[in-house]
Design a protein around this motif. Sequence first.
Motif, PDB file in Angstrom:
ATOM      1  N   GLY A 107       8.826   7.984  -2.613  1.00  0.00           N
ATOM      2  CA  GLY A 107       8.566   6.826  -3.473  1.00  0.00           C
ATOM      3  C   GLY A 107       7.145   6.329  -3.360  1.00  0.00           C
ATOM      4  N   VAL A 108       6.624   6.300  -2.132  1.00  0.00           N
ATOM      5  CA  VAL A 108       5.269   5.813  -1.916  1.00  0.00           C
ATOM      6  C   VAL A 108       4.269   6.722  -2.627  1.00  0.00           C
TER       7      VAL A 108
ATOM      8  N   LEU B 146       3.274  -6.565  -0.179  1.00  0.00           N
ATOM      9  CA  LEU B 146       3.222  -5.446  -1.118  1.00  0.00           C
ATOM     10  C   LEU B 146       3.687  -5.846  -2.516  1.00  0.00           C
TER      11      LEU B 146
ATOM     12  N   LEU C 122      -1.631  -7.535  -9.424  1.00  0.00           N
ATOM     13  CA  LEU C 122      -2.308  -6.442 -10.131  1.00  0.00           C
ATOM     14  C   LEU C 122      -1.820  -6.355 -11.576  1.00  0.00           C
TER      15      LEU C 122
ATOM     16  N   LEU D 151       4.496   6.373  -6.552  1.00  0.00           N
ATOM     17  CA  LEU D 151       3.826   5.176  -7.073  1.00  0.00           C
ATOM     18  C   LEU D 151       2.310   5.325  -6.949  1.00  0.00           C
TER      19      LEU D 151
ATOM     20  N   TRP E  57      -1.080   4.095   3.633  1.00  0.00           N
ATOM     21  CA  TRP E  57       0.109   3.513   4.267  1.00  0.00           C
ATOM     22  C   TRP E  57       0.998   4.633   4.802  1.00  0.00           C
TER      23      TRP E  57
ATOM     24  N   PRO F 177      12.221  -0.244  -3.295  1.00  0.00           N
ATOM     25  CA  PRO F 177      12.655   1.002  -2.636  1.00  0.00           C
ATOM     26  C   PRO F 177      11.684   1.492  -1.565  1.00  0.00           C
ATOM     27  N   LEU F 178      10.422   1.011  -1.602  1.00  0.00           N
ATOM     28  CA  LEU F 178       9.441   1.494  -0.634  1.00  0.00           C
ATOM     29  C   LEU F 178       9.557   0.774   0.695  1.00  0.00           C
TER      30      LEU F 178
ATOM     31  N   LEU G   1      -0.439   5.191 -10.052  1.00  0.00           N
ATOM     32  CA  LEU G   1      -1.555   4.239 -10.044  1.00  0.00           C
ATOM     33  C   LEU G   1      -2.899   4.963 -10.073  1.00  0.00           C
TER      34      LEU G   1
ATOM     35  N   ILE H  13      -0.592  -3.105   4.563  1.00  0.00           N
ATOM     36  CA  ILE H  13      -0.072  -1.757   4.743  1.00  0.00           C
ATOM     37  C   ILE H  13      -1.052  -0.827   5.443  1.00  0.00           C
ATOM     38  N   THR H  14      -2.338  -1.143   5.454  1.00  0.00           N
ATOM     39  CA  THR H  14      -3.265  -0.217   6.104  1.00  0.00           C
ATOM     40  C   THR H  14      -4.556  -0.934   6.489  1.00  0.00           C
TER      41      THR H  14
ATOM     42  N   LEU I  34      -1.792   2.880  -0.816  1.00  0.00           N
ATOM     43  CA  LEU I  34      -0.405   3.328  -0.602  1.00  0.00           C
ATOM     44  C   LEU I  34      -0.378   4.657   0.150  1.00  0.00           C
TER      45      LEU I  34
END
Lengths: 481, 221
Positions: A206-207, B130, B137, A210, A181, B117-118, A214, B171-172, A178
């Motif tokens: 937010g990213v 995502l 998970l 979270l 990202w 929200p992300l 985690l 995402i990456t 994340l």
Amino acid sequence: MRLSAMLLWVIPAAPLASAALCLAVKNVSVAKLSTLGTALLAFAASLAVASDVTRHVGGVLLPGWIGVNALAALILVLQSFVGLTAAAYSWGYIPHLAPGDPTRQRRYFLNLNLFQASLFIVPLLLQPVLTWVAVELTTVLSIFLVSFGNTREALEAAWKYAVITIMGATVAAFGIFLLLWGLTRHHVAVQTWSALIRTAPHMPAGVVELAFVLILIGFGAKVGLVPMHTWLPDAHSQAPTPVCALLSGVEVSTVLYVILRLWPVFTAVQGFSPQSWALVVGLVSVGTAAFLLLQVHDYKRLFAFSTVEHMGMLLLCLGLGPLGALACIYQLTTHGLTKSFAFYGSGSVLLATGTRTIGDVRGLLRSAPVAAGALFVGALAIAGAPPFAVFLSELTIFRAAATTQDYLVLALLLVFLAIAFLGILRRTGGMLFGQPTHGPARLPRSMAAAMMVGIVPVVVLGVYLPLPLYHLLGMAAATLR
Amino acid sequence: MAALASLNTVVGALFLLLTFLLMVSRQIQSVLRAFVGQSLLLVLSTVLLAILHHSAELAVVALITVAAKVIVIPGVLTRTLGQELRARREIESAVNVPVSLLLMLGLTVLAFFLAAPLLGPPAARAAVNLPIGLAALLIGVYTLAIRREAVAQVLSLMAIDNGVFFAGVAITTSSAIVEAAAGLEGVMVVLVVAILTRTIAQHLGSTEVSSLRQLGEGVPR
């Protein structure tokens, strides 16, 4: 290229070379000698690297891949010091664990070297994903060290250790993805710690939030934060003593290092306060561990629970402002040095008596005075009694809490630490006096030597903080801002 | 392009379905098959994303995933744990299947709720992967907690890993060296844990890890 940057190679290569030698030469003495020799080499190299880092030189070997900052250098010094004493301690200790089985002894030294190398790799890497791989590697390479005893208990401990910490690392990986990202969204191609710290203020809150949760849960499981701590007392007490010293003394701090390295990323986000998370999770860990300490019947588990307590304290420090950051780094250092010594003391008692049960041991001062002395000094030092190192670092934590006016935190911390103090001393104190339950025992000389070396920083740092170390601590603390 | 994107949505749905199956199956063989299927879907999604975004890096990731998760890891498990895998006993679980399914549904909703929200407009490429990765998970961690059988726990661990990478590829991307290191490391994890499982089976006569409860603060031993 500077000399100290070149030395970065040497640090993980030394134990790897020794591991290769353990495989190639079928002789236990060679394995012992190479383990001790390379441990000494790695320690010398870490000191040289650290001394260069404090003078603001060196540090990067391969830009974007391998390099150290002050915090990483400090971790390397701790790892290599405990690695050195663990190598010396293993020399005399392991023949008693696997008597008449040179193959198993050799396998122990092979695994020990591999584990040591994986520990060294963690602070050397500049990319979070690679660091994550290295953290997983520390788990993978220590599982067979934890299960070395091959008893039902050792296998149980190894299983819980493997499942919970691997799961934790996977959860943390999600968090790291994340964060990356956040980099991708800003078209930053370099995925290093510094790129993350630079980009963090522009990432969506937010990213990062979270990701923080985690990573705290994931790596927190491997650090031993409550409620993910359940495996820790098992693994850190069932493993052979030198491994316990490495696991409790430096492995947990090495994983915490990853959270510390990411700390400026989390604090850079507007409207998000990781500090309050740190205070709450930290206090819960300290409190839970303090009360669990009172119920322990096994003296090695006693020190393992004390690790849970100290890890909670380290996290808590992060919520206490700039002085808290210094206190965190200071406590991390003193805890690593002291906890490994405390385990060496308890291992000597185990060797002298053959039991881990506190109630079965009495009169140790008469039957095995050296082991008794080491156990008691270790217990006093880790509980935070003066004039030992942990006392001074805990004072710094109290000062930090007073500076930020977190009086409730301070009061609770004092109560919990007092409970832990009484718990540790009451349990170990009872083992020293009375009618001896076991016959006289002599310690192997290598173990005594390892403890003589191990106690030096525990005592010296209790009365005096050398200037170079003071600089290193200060610089490491500055990386948390 | 739009067709590829909707195909990826289908792959995502199937991935989630197989994750459910993997977590509730009572036979070890079918859990293993579900894991291989889940890994294949992870590869498929990676390939689709690689075409969609013209990413050579993602193509490399797909290759590494095929090698590690579809070929090597099931191979390592079958070789080290052949007997345990063929055992025709039911996997014990602390919670029964209907209740588990209900809880897993709840966790899936939670994952979409957390991810929503992300996902702003620039994040469209992650819109499917995502939340589904996050759901896998959460479901995996839950299953790990309730399963009482070592082999099933190992496969749950691997399924969690698949979930993380299912989200990760969307995402990456990292350099090929980093991806290869992660793949190799996954293989090492499985190898070591499988050997540990075999040792436990030899010492205990079964892989019922829930019977391992010697350690604790109960009565003094």
